[in-house]
Scaffold this motif. Structure first.
Motif, mmCIF file in Angstrom:
data_model
loop_
_atom_site.group_PDB
_atom_site.id
_atom_site.type_symbol
_atom_site.label_atom_id
_atom_site.label_comp_id
_atom_site.label_asym_id
_atom_site.label_seq_id
_atom_site.Cartn_x
_atom_site.Cartn_y
_atom_site.Cartn_z
ATOM 1 N N THR A 36 0.868 -1.177 0.000
ATOM 2 C CA THR A 36 0.000 0.000 0.000
ATOM 3 C C THR A 36 0.904 1.226 0.000
ATOM 4 O O THR A 36 2.127 1.109 -0.092
ATOM 5 C CB THR A 36 -0.922 0.045 1.238
ATOM 6 N N HIS A 37 0.306 2.399 0.148
ATOM 7 C CA HIS A 37 1.098 3.638 0.124
ATOM 8 C C HIS A 37 2.087 3.729 1.276
ATOM 9 O O HIS A 37 3.081 4.458 1.187
ATOM 10 C CB HIS A 37 0.159 4.854 0.152
ATOM 11 N N ASP A 38 1.850 2.995 2.371
ATOM 12 C CA ASP A 38 2.774 3.064 3.508
ATOM 13 C C ASP A 38 3.124 1.685 4.071
ATOM 14 O O ASP A 38 3.543 1.570 5.219
ATOM 15 C CB ASP A 38 2.205 3.951 4.610
ATOM 16 N N VAL A 39 2.960 0.650 3.272
ATOM 17 C CA VAL A 39 3.304 -0.716 3.693
ATOM 18 C C VAL A 39 4.117 -1.390 2.605
ATOM 19 O O VAL A 39 3.745 -1.358 1.432
ATOM 20 C CB VAL A 39 2.032 -1.547 3.980
ATOM 21 N N LYS A 40 5.239 -1.995 2.999
ATOM 22 C CA LYS A 40 6.083 -2.737 2.062
ATOM 23 C C LYS A 40 6.407 -4.119 2.622
ATOM 24 O O LYS A 40 6.498 -4.299 3.839
ATOM 25 C CB LYS A 40 7.393 -1.989 1.792
ATOM 26 N N THR A 41 6.586 -5.065 1.711
ATOM 27 C CA THR A 41 7.027 -6.407 2.076
ATOM 28 C C THR A 41 8.485 -6.575 1.675
ATOM 29 O O THR A 41 8.882 -6.202 0.566
ATOM 30 C CB THR A 41 6.161 -7.477 1.386
ATOM 31 N N PHE A 42 9.280 -7.150 2.582
ATOM 32 C CA PHE A 42 10.704 -7.386 2.345
ATOM 33 C C PHE A 42 10.940 -8.897 2.355
ATOM 34 O O PHE A 42 10.627 -9.566 3.335
ATOM 35 C CB PHE A 42 11.536 -6.698 3.420
ATOM 36 N N VAL A 43 11.468 -9.396 1.246
ATOM 37 C CA VAL A 43 11.673 -10.828 1.061
ATOM 38 C C VAL A 43 13.146 -11.151 1.289
ATOM 39 O O VAL A 43 14.028 -10.529 0.677
ATOM 40 C CB VAL A 43 11.249 -11.274 -0.350
ATOM 41 N N PHE A 44 13.419 -12.139 2.155
ATOM 42 C CA PHE A 44 14.790 -12.496 2.505
ATOM 43 C C PHE A 44 15.085 -13.953 2.172
ATOM 44 O O PHE A 44 14.187 -14.804 2.147
ATOM 45 C CB PHE A 44 15.026 -12.288 4.011
ATOM 46 N N ALA A 45 16.366 -14.216 1.949
ATOM 47 C CA ALA A 45 16.856 -15.585 1.770
ATOM 48 C C ALA A 45 18.210 -15.695 2.456
ATOM 49 O O ALA A 45 18.918 -14.696 2.606
ATOM 50 C CB ALA A 45 16.983 -15.924 0.285
ATOM 51 N N PRO A 46 18.592 -16.889 2.878
ATOM 52 C CA PRO A 46 19.933 -17.070 3.440
ATOM 53 C C PRO A 46 21.000 -16.805 2.382
ATOM 54 O O PRO A 46 20.749 -16.926 1.174
ATOM 55 C CB PRO A 46 19.944 -18.546 3.867
ATOM 56 N N ALA A 166 -9.462 -1.768 8.382
ATOM 57 C CA ALA A 166 -8.470 -0.792 7.920
ATOM 58 C C ALA A 166 -9.083 0.602 7.956
ATOM 59 O O ALA A 166 -10.319 0.765 8.042
ATOM 60 C CB ALA A 166 -8.006 -1.129 6.514
ATOM 61 N N ARG A 167 -8.229 1.619 7.860
ATOM 62 C CA ARG A 167 -8.730 2.992 7.882
ATOM 63 C C ARG A 167 -9.531 3.324 6.627
ATOM 64 O O ARG A 167 -10.561 3.971 6.685
ATOM 65 C CB ARG A 167 -7.553 3.966 8.015
ATOM 66 N N SER A 168 -9.027 2.902 5.470
ATOM 67 C CA SER A 168 -9.677 3.218 4.196
ATOM 68 C C SER A 168 -9.403 2.094 3.208
ATOM 69 O O SER A 168 -8.552 1.229 3.461
ATOM 70 C CB SER A 168 -9.153 4.544 3.647
ATOM 71 N N PRO A 169 -10.073 2.082 2.053
ATOM 72 C CA PRO A 169 -9.783 1.054 1.053
ATOM 73 C C PRO A 169 -8.318 1.039 0.631
ATOM 74 O O PRO A 169 -7.765 -0.023 0.335
ATOM 75 C CB PRO A 169 -10.695 1.444 -0.120
ATOM 76 N N ALA A 170 -7.684 2.197 0.624
ATOM 77 C CA ALA A 170 -6.276 2.279 0.225
ATOM 78 C C ALA A 170 -5.342 1.670 1.252
ATOM 79 O O ALA A 170 -4.159 1.431 0.963
ATOM 80 C CB ALA A 170 -5.895 3.738 -0.026
ATOM 81 N N ASP A 171 -5.847 1.422 2.463
ATOM 82 C CA ASP A 171 -5.014 0.879 3.543
ATOM 83 C C ASP A 171 -5.201 -0.619 3.739
ATOM 84 O O ASP A 171 -4.630 -1.185 4.678
ATOM 85 C CB ASP A 171 -5.331 1.598 4.854
ATOM 86 N N THR A 191 -13.381 -10.602 4.344
ATOM 87 C CA THR A 191 -14.310 -9.475 4.440
ATOM 88 C C THR A 191 -13.544 -8.298 5.030
ATOM 89 O O THR A 191 -12.774 -8.461 5.976
ATOM 90 C CB THR A 191 -15.507 -9.810 5.353
ATOM 91 N N PHE A 192 -13.770 -7.118 4.470
ATOM 92 C CA PHE A 192 -13.028 -5.937 4.912
ATOM 93 C C PHE A 192 -13.974 -4.903 5.512
ATOM 94 O O PHE A 192 -15.092 -4.703 5.027
ATOM 95 C CB PHE A 192 -12.261 -5.328 3.740
ATOM 96 N N ILE A 193 -13.506 -4.254 6.582
ATOM 97 C CA ILE A 193 -14.238 -3.181 7.238
ATOM 98 C C ILE A 193 -13.352 -1.934 7.206
ATOM 99 O O ILE A 193 -12.203 -1.997 7.653
ATOM 100 C CB ILE A 193 -14.585 -3.530 8.697
ATOM 101 N N VAL A 194 -13.858 -0.837 6.683
ATOM 102 C CA VAL A 194 -13.067 0.392 6.645
ATOM 103 C C VAL A 194 -13.808 1.506 7.368
ATOM 104 O O VAL A 194 -15.041 1.499 7.475
ATOM 105 C CB VAL A 194 -12.743 0.820 5.199
ATOM 106 N N GLU A 195 -13.046 2.477 7.855
ATOM 107 C CA GLU A 195 -13.640 3.595 8.589
ATOM 108 C C GLU A 195 -14.070 4.723 7.661
ATOM 109 O O GLU A 195 -15.097 5.370 7.883
ATOM 110 C CB GLU A 195 -12.653 4.107 9.639
#
Length: 369
Positions: A36-46, A166-171, A191-195
């Motif tokens: 998302t705009h403020d979430v990233k995934t970091f993929v690691f390997a040995p 989540a706060r919004s659909p974008a989150d 199922t998603f619930i947004v504010e």
């Protein structure tokens, strides 16, 4: 019916070896993915040809060197054990957070970090239930995502109702992937619930905060399920209160129990009590740290870590509750009363290791630190 097992990934294939941080604790980043705009995934390997062995819901403790300071942080694994060649963490940018901002702004594929062995007990591993309810808020989605991905990979006969707030659909983290898994496997139902609406995206689904009315509409048979909850502390408290009020059997309720930001009130009270006893004739032990050459005093009832902090020593630590293993150290002399939360294995205890954050001296100690 089939059910999750202790190691959903199965045995490590012939020709591969399990990653052992005691042999090589360095992981290399293979990919960085924007969720998302403020979430990233970091993929690691040995660095060498190894595979990871863990159960969904466990976490890794990483060591970061940022601006000359060593910082330890724990992150739940978001990837499933069914994909053992890599391991992923998913990190939300926190305003002012030194680690999350450094990861988002500076960390790139090819860079390396030190990490400990996967730890933690918040998992469905070994359970025989076939109906689950996952409830998550914000970045608390990561352990639920690991479990759901494992179920999808193995085509488990497990009915998963997945509710994410989540706060919004974008989150909404992993929105597309959860929708994809639900289309391919009808037993996974997100199922998603947004504010609120997002700036350029309105929302036609459930709105507002999690409550009993929404739960009854989303998952009418929730009382028949095993429930896992993870998210910010106020969110988890609200979910627990809602379920208790609905007459849910709390013996089937599982909540992520650690918060690495602060000590619990109970721990603070224990520290205060120990401080008061210093002047009342309580026994004081001598703690010798072999690598730093320091010897300090520790009053009976105080943890080794807190005594070291009060003496101005900066020892590696993170959770301060015996969960993450960051403060694990070898005792070359003496004994302690250690009440840990799963951050150390019995074979390590037998080898003379201890977690300093939850160890109270019973004798004078010599510690390899």
């Amino acid at each position: 019916m089939d059910a999750p097992v202790q190691n959903p990934a199965g045995p490590v294939p012939t020709g591969y070896f399990r990653w052992e941080p005691e042999e090589d604790d360095v992981l290399i980043c293979r990919a960085v993915r924007e969720e998302t705009h403020d979430v990233k995934t970091f993929v690691f390997a040995p660095r060498h040809k190894r595979q990871f062995e863990f159960v969904s819901g466990q976490f890794l403790t990483f060591e970061f060197d940022i601006d000359g300071e060593t910082i330890h942080r724990c992150y739940t694994i978001s990837s499933p054990p069914t994909r053992p060649d890599t391991v992923s963490i998913t990190v939300k940018r926190v305003p002012g957070g030194p680690v999350s901002n450094w990861l988002h702004d500076q960390f790139q594929p090819g860079m390396m970090l030190k990490a400990t062995v996967p730890m933690g007990v918040f998992s469905w591993a070994g359970m025989q239930a076939t109906k689950y309810l996952f409830i998550s808020g914000g970045s608390g989605i990561t352990p639920m995502m690991s479990m759901t991905r494992a179920s999808f990979d193995l085509a488990l006969i497990s009915d998963i109702a997945f509710v994410h707030a989540a706060r919004s659909p974008a989150d909404i983290v992993f929105h597309d992937e959860l929708d994809y898994m639900s289309r391919r496997n009808r037993s996974i139902r997100p199922t998603f619930i947004v504010e609120d609406d997002a700036p350029r995206e309105s929302w036609g689904g459930y709105r507002g905060r999690f409550d009993g009315a929404k739960l009854a509409m989303i998952c009418p048979d929730f009382r028949e399920r095993v429930v896992f909850v993870c998210g910010p502390a106020p969110f988890m408290k609200a979910v627990k209160t809602t379920l208790e009020a609905a007459g849910f059997d709390m013996g089937r309720y599982h909540q992520e129990s650690f918060n690495f930001d602060d000590f619990t009130e109970e721990a603070q009270e224990q520290i205060s009590e120990a401080t008061e006893e210093i002047d009342s004739g309580v026994k004081v032990f001598q703690l010798e740290f072999t690598k730093t050459g320091r010897t300090i005093e520790c009053p009976e009832g105080l943890t080794v870590l807190e005594a070291a902090r009060r003496a101005g020593m900066r020892l590696p630590s993170s959770c301060s509750k015996g969960l993450c293993g960051t403060c694990k150290s070898r005792l070359t002399s003496g004994s302690v009363d250690m009440k840990h939360g799963g951050g150390i294995r019995q074979r390590e205890i037998d080898a003379g290791m201890a977690l300093l954050c939850c160890s109270r001296p019973k004798t004078d100690l010599v510690i390899e630190r």
